[in-house]
Design an enzyme around this catalytic site. Sequence first.
Site, short mmCIF file in Angstrom:
data_model
loop_
_atom_site.label_atom_id
_atom_site.label_comp_id
_atom_site.label_asym_id
_atom_site.label_seq_id
_atom_site.Cartn_x
_atom_site.Cartn_y
_atom_site.Cartn_z
N TRP A 1 0.71 -1.38 0.05
CA TRP A 1 0.32 -0.23 0.39
C TRP A 1 1.06 1.33 -0.30
O TRP A 1 2.00 1.42 1.03
CB TRP A 1 -0.94 -0.06 1.46
CG TRP A 1 -2.00 -0.68 1.26
CD1 TRP A 1 -2.17 -2.16 2.32
CD2 TRP A 1 -2.99 -0.79 0.77
NE1 TRP A 1 -2.92 -2.83 2.04
CE2 TRP A 1 -3.85 -1.95 1.03
CE3 TRP A 1 -4.15 0.13 -0.67
CZ2 TRP A 1 -5.79 -2.06 0.90
CZ3 TRP A 1 -5.12 -0.15 -0.29
CH2 TRP A 1 -5.72 -1.02 0.38
N ASP A 2 0.94 1.88 -1.53
CA ASP A 2 0.92 3.60 -0.53
C ASP A 2 0.49 4.10 0.20
O ASP A 2 -0.70 3.78 0.78
CB ASP A 2 0.96 4.14 -1.84
CG ASP A 2 1.42 5.70 -2.06
OD1 ASP A 2 2.97 6.06 -1.75
OD2 ASP A 2 0.41 6.45 -2.62
N VAL A 3 0.89 5.08 0.97
CA VAL A 3 0.74 5.92 2.26
C VAL A 3 -0.09 7.09 1.39
O VAL A 3 -1.63 7.75 1.58
CB VAL A 3 1.61 6.01 3.04
CG1 VAL A 3 -0.05 7.02 4.51
CG2 VAL A 3 1.51 4.39 3.56
N ASP B 1 -1.35 5.87 -4.99
CA ASP B 1 -1.97 7.24 -6.47
C ASP B 1 -1.19 7.86 -7.76
O ASP B 1 -0.98 8.01 -8.65
CB ASP B 1 -2.46 7.87 -6.02
CG ASP B 1 -0.96 8.94 -5.03
OD1 ASP B 1 -0.64 7.96 -4.15
OD2 ASP B 1 -1.76 9.92 -5.39
N THR C 1 -3.10 7.88 -1.22
CA THR C 1 -3.40 6.52 -1.37
C THR C 1 -4.62 6.31 -0.02
O THR C 1 -5.84 6.31 -0.10
CB THR C 1 -2.68 5.53 -1.43
OG1 THR C 1 -2.49 5.97 -2.92
CG2 THR C 1 -3.40 4.08 -1.85
#
Length: 276
Positions: free
Chosen positions: A32-34, A205, A37
């Site tokens: 997961w990007d933080v 994103d 996102t």
Amino acid sequence: MEDGHPILLWQSLYMINVQRGCGMERFDTILWDVDQTLLDFKRSEDYAVRYCFRLFGLEADDRIVKRYSEISEGYWKRIETGEIRKKEALAGRFQTLFREIGVKDVDAEEFQEVYAEALGSVYYFQDNSYELVKSLKGVCRQYLVTNGVNRTQRKKLQLSGLDQLVDGIFVSEQMGVPKPQKEYFEKCFARIPGFCKEHTVIVGDSLTSDMLGGNRAGIATCWYNPEGMENHSEVRIDYEIRNLNEIRRILGIGTDGIQGNRKRGDSVWPNRAIRS
């Protein structure tokens, strides 16, 4: 059950992967990007800029906040390409902004230190991301991959509680190289037990950081694109979603957390958004 302890679903799948030589056709690991996102970075950025301006006796209107965001994004892209080092960029973006708006009596490095602290003190979830990540805990392995400043990221991830839900956090500052560099991902992979590229998907994103990084690392990409922007780059997008919760359909998992029988490609198409 083994020795009286329940075996998590992802652990069972991992053991099957080992037996089959990493041959299962499903994703069991999410990167997961933080920022922008799981968390709404723009809102946190807006708060931090206005807070710091007030603290230093300055005023920041919408125009200044917008201009800072543009300048900062430009500096981060230069970090991603290796054109500039992060330490130079962090203060440099404020030097550029102050020069443009005529601020002369504020030290950019001091301002950056205060800004980093403020930015890590506030967070906003996107698409109820906390509950999503929580619901996937034990169903698949989840790791956070971020280019943010280490102390800022660690602080907001702790405050948000996301750090307690994931299996690991990889901040580029600690890895020694940023996304989208292949070396960054290789260092991440080396820290993931039983890692398998074929069963890993990155969700983010940014085309230039997350998606390009996924391409370089040889893993599947899922572009989080809530605004429905066009991809005019040559970056390969395997999946595209408008809402984070649509990742369930890519994983083949229902809202109850039960894995279905879908295989990669069954529920979505390359370069197309999932529609509910």
